[in-house]
Motif scaffolding. Structure first.
Motif, PDB file in Angstrom:
ATOM      1  N   UNK A  40      -0.537  -0.679  -9.525  1.00  0.00           N
ATOM      2  CA  UNK A  40       0.090  -1.730  -8.777  1.00  0.00           C
ATOM      3  C   UNK A  40       1.381  -0.761  -8.015  1.00  0.00           C
ATOM      4  N   UNK A  41       1.902   0.083  -8.980  1.00  0.00           N
ATOM      5  CA  UNK A  41       3.023   0.979  -8.360  1.00  0.00           C
ATOM      6  C   UNK A  41       2.444   1.609  -7.242  1.00  0.00           C
ATOM      7  N   UNK A  42       1.368   2.341  -7.440  1.00  0.00           N
ATOM      8  CA  UNK A  42       0.802   3.116  -6.170  1.00  0.00           C
ATOM      9  C   UNK A  42       0.541   2.381  -5.057  1.00  0.00           C
ATOM     10  N   UNK A  45       3.552   1.061  -2.443  1.00  0.00           N
ATOM     11  CA  UNK A  45       3.975   1.793  -1.131  1.00  0.00           C
ATOM     12  C   UNK A  45       3.278   1.389   0.100  1.00  0.00           C
ATOM     13  N   UNK A  46       2.288   0.192   0.129  1.00  0.00           N
ATOM     14  CA  UNK A  46       1.602  -0.246   1.041  1.00  0.00           C
ATOM     15  C   UNK A  46       1.898  -1.653   1.338  1.00  0.00           C
ATOM     16  N   UNK A  47       2.426  -2.245   2.381  1.00  0.00           N
ATOM     17  CA  UNK A  47       2.808  -3.720   2.752  1.00  0.00           C
ATOM     18  C   UNK A  47       1.368  -4.368   2.727  1.00  0.00           C
ATOM     19  N   UNK A  48       1.130  -5.289   1.875  1.00  0.00           N
ATOM     20  CA  UNK A  48      -0.143  -5.908   1.980  1.00  0.00           C
ATOM     21  C   UNK A  48      -0.209  -7.250   2.310  1.00  0.00           C
ATOM     22  N   UNK A  49      -1.216  -7.799   3.103  1.00  0.00           N
ATOM     23  CA  UNK A  49      -1.284  -8.821   3.881  1.00  0.00           C
ATOM     24  C   UNK A  49      -1.722 -10.112   2.963  1.00  0.00           C
ATOM     25  N   UNK A  73       9.021  -5.406  -3.848  1.00  0.00           N
ATOM     26  CA  UNK A  73       9.202  -4.751  -2.790  1.00  0.00           C
ATOM     27  C   UNK A  73       9.854  -5.598  -1.826  1.00  0.00           C
ATOM     28  N   UNK A  74      10.257  -6.995  -1.980  1.00  0.00           N
ATOM     29  CA  UNK A  74      10.633  -7.896  -1.087  1.00  0.00           C
ATOM     30  C   UNK A  74       9.382  -8.481  -0.140  1.00  0.00           C
ATOM     31  N   UNK A 202      -5.353   8.539  -8.410  1.00  0.00           N
ATOM     32  CA  UNK A 202      -4.047   8.961  -8.513  1.00  0.00           C
ATOM     33  C   UNK A 202      -3.326   9.508  -7.297  1.00  0.00           C
ATOM     34  N   UNK A 203      -3.808   9.483  -6.167  1.00  0.00           N
ATOM     35  CA  UNK A 203      -3.229  10.189  -4.817  1.00  0.00           C
ATOM     36  C   UNK A 203      -2.308   9.033  -4.330  1.00  0.00           C
ATOM     37  N   UNK A 204      -1.330   9.514  -3.406  1.00  0.00           N
ATOM     38  CA  UNK A 204      -0.328   8.724  -2.817  1.00  0.00           C
ATOM     39  C   UNK A 204      -1.087   7.768  -1.517  1.00  0.00           C
ATOM     40  N   UNK A 205      -0.741   6.460  -1.751  1.00  0.00           N
ATOM     41  CA  UNK A 205      -1.679   5.513  -0.870  1.00  0.00           C
ATOM     42  C   UNK A 205      -0.660   5.247   0.209  1.00  0.00           C
ATOM     43  N   UNK A 206       0.628   5.639   0.360  1.00  0.00           N
ATOM     44  CA  UNK A 206       1.626   5.425   1.553  1.00  0.00           C
ATOM     45  C   UNK A 206       0.923   5.545   2.801  1.00  0.00           C
ATOM     46  N   UNK A 207       0.156   6.429   3.089  1.00  0.00           N
ATOM     47  CA  UNK A 207      -0.701   6.818   4.264  1.00  0.00           C
ATOM     48  C   UNK A 207      -1.327   5.461   4.891  1.00  0.00           C
ATOM     49  N   UNK A 208      -1.777   4.567   3.997  1.00  0.00           N
ATOM     50  CA  UNK A 208      -2.559   3.435   4.216  1.00  0.00           C
ATOM     51  C   UNK A 208      -1.568   2.245   4.979  1.00  0.00           C
ATOM     52  N   UNK A 209      -0.392   2.456   5.032  1.00  0.00           N
ATOM     53  CA  UNK A 209       0.661   1.483   5.485  1.00  0.00           C
ATOM     54  C   UNK A 209       0.244   1.153   6.883  1.00  0.00           C
ATOM     55  N   UNK A 210       0.267  -0.259   7.296  1.00  0.00           N
ATOM     56  CA  UNK A 210       0.033  -0.432   8.775  1.00  0.00           C
ATOM     57  C   UNK A 210       0.954   0.211   9.705  1.00  0.00           C
TER      58      UNK A 210
END
Length: 235
Positions: A40-42, A45-49, A73-74, A202-210
């Motif tokens: 969930x913490x990983x 980093x990505x705003x989910x729809x 995260x609001x 374990x990788x950073x998932x931030x790159x999948x943010x829209x």
């Protein structure tokens, strides 16, 4: 094009020694709770729809952790429970120790020719695959093009969905291994699905943010990259 984050539920006391299947009341154990919090913490980093979950407790608890992190995260992604991504109905095999099941004649069929496997008193793996793949493609058709969403499901469900996205026959799906609370990423487009990650733990998932709204060339969103992409899950 929407992006699907396929998340397997965390560990339970039954995971490993017993085929839990649709056994009611199977909750995450302490290990599974920690795994759910970590994934969930990983994903935070990505705003989910949207977050779509199997109705079984272990998936509901894992998806709840994902939702809680999004809310912290609001954000307030839509939350849905979808019976179509429930665990396979293993019928008479449900709740049996694997050390017993491996001695069953059908065990070899499940391993070598899943498309021919029909669990006694339960469903066929082809039926499971059809409903699971139909579910994610249905959700993909409903969501915005840039949506990133989670489907929290089970090992065999995830294997079937990834196999379909890879264009594999169901008989090849046993080559895929989704660990507890792993993330597999599929991006759906008008032309084909793209499998970006499988069994990531374990990788950073931030790159999948829209991406920010901007006009993109068609090749950036629909066509396969020639020569290899830039990595990071972005196109």
């Amino acid at each position: 094009m929407s992006t699907l984050l396929l998340v397997r539920h965390g560990l339970t006391a039954m995971t490993g020694p017993v085929l839990a299947g649709r056994t009611p009341g199977v909750h995450l154990d302490e290990r599974g709770q920690k795994q759910a919090a970590a994934v969930a913490e990983r994903i935070a980093a990505v705003p989910l729809t949207a977050v779509v979950s199997s109705p079984l407790d272990r998936c509901l608890e894992t998806s709840q952790a994902i939702l809680d992190a999004q809310r912290a995260a609001g954000r307030e992604p839509a939350w849905h429970v979808d019976e179509r991504i429930i665990e396979c109905d293993y019928g008479d095999w449900t709740g049996k120790p694997f050390k017993e099941l491996t001695k069953q004649p059908m065990w070899k069929i499940v391993q070598s020719q899943p498309s021919a496997a029909h669990f006694p008193g339960g469903e066929a793996l082809t039926e499971m695959s059809a409903r699971a793949v139909g579910a994610v493609r249905d959700w993909d058709s409903r969501l915005d093009a840039d949506a990133v969403w989670v489907a929290c499901a089970h090992g065999d469900i995830i294997k079937a969905i990834v196999a379909d996205a890879l264009g594999l026959h169901l008989d090849q799906y046993q080559r895929l291994v989704p660990d507890p609370c792993s993330v597999s990423v599929i991006r759906y487009t008008e032309t084909r699905p793209y499998v970006i990650k499988v069994n990531d733990t374990g990788s950073d998932l931030a790159g999948f943010a829209p991406p920010k709204k901007k006009r993109q060339r068609r090749s950036a969103s629909q066509d396969a990259t020639i020569g290899g992409g830039t990595g990071g899950g972005t196109v």
